[in-house]
Write an enzyme that holds these catalytic residues in place. Structure first.
Site, short mmCIF file in Angstrom:
data_model
loop_
_atom_site.label_atom_id
_atom_site.label_comp_id
_atom_site.label_asym_id
_atom_site.label_seq_id
_atom_site.Cartn_x
_atom_site.Cartn_y
_atom_site.Cartn_z
N GLY A 280 0.28 6.01 -6.88
CA GLY A 280 -0.69 5.15 -7.55
C GLY A 280 -0.42 4.98 -9.03
N THR B 41 -0.71 0.08 -5.28
CA THR B 41 -1.34 1.30 -4.79
C THR B 41 -2.38 1.74 -5.81
OG1 THR B 41 0.69 1.95 -3.64
CG2 THR B 41 -0.90 3.70 -4.10
N THR C 117 0.84 -1.20 0.00
CA THR C 117 0.00 0.00 0.00
C THR C 117 0.88 1.24 0.00
OG1 THR C 117 -1.92 0.95 1.09
CG2 THR C 117 -0.11 0.31 2.51
N CYS D 74 3.23 2.60 -8.57
CA CYS D 74 3.27 1.36 -7.78
C CYS D 74 2.04 0.49 -8.09
CB CYS D 74 3.30 1.70 -6.29
SG CYS D 74 3.24 0.25 -5.22
#
Length: 176
Positions: free
Chosen positions: A157, A163, A2, A160
């Site tokens: 985001g 994410t 995350t 990754c």
């Protein structure tokens, strides 16, 4: 994993996180709330790592906050001690980013309680991307803490794979 980001600026402290939960290579859920308010809304906390582990740690951390009348540093140190020494807790795999009006901390399963440089926290798989983005914005813009957290999460985001762009963001007034 995350991405969790925390920024303290101009009388505000903000923690935000994405909402993706994965099992291996599969996205299981896209709207997990990894950031929440604790101790009568006086503390905000976010987690990176195993979801079930993190919920257990949130519960334990809230108990420590109650025991220490909301004193963030004492509660964090006591949780870290227990986490490090208790055989069952040692198996929990998560990191916590926590903040109140005075302090921002990272709590690890190794028993570390870290007060970050410049009150900037970024943990999880997208943490390095979010940290770089947030640091650049802190040094070169007048954006609010909330805007920096949101934009940093978006950048993480985009890069990754663990994410996403579903964000939960919480903020508190800050004295620091």
């Amino acid at each position: 994993m995350t991405t969790i980001v925390s920024v303290r600026r101009n009388g505000q402290v903000v923690i935000g996180g994405d909402g993706q939960a994965t099992l291996g290579n599969t996205v299981m859920k896209g709207n997990v709330k990894k950031v929440r308010r604790l101790y009568n809304d006086k503390v905000i906390a976010g987690f990176a790592g195993g979801t079930a582990d993190a919920f257990t740690l949130f519960e334990l951390f809230e108990r420590k906050l109650e025991m220490h009348q909301g004193h963030l540093v004492k509660a964090a140190v006591e949780l870290a001690k227990d986490w490090r020494t208790d055989r069952m807790l040692r198996k929990l795999e998560a990191l916590l980013a926590v903040a109140d009006e005075n302090s921002s901390l990272i709590i690890t399963g190794n028993g570390d309680v870290i007060q970050p440089e410049n009150d900037l926290i970024a943990i999880g798989s997208g943490g390095p991307y979010a940290q770089a983005a947030a640091r650049a914005m802190l040094e070169n813009t007048e954006l609010s803490a909330r805007e920096i957290v949101d934009k940093s999460l978006n950048i993480a985001g985009d890069i990754c794979i663990y994410t996403n762009h579903f964000h939960t963001i919480e903020e508190l007034p800050s004295k620091a």
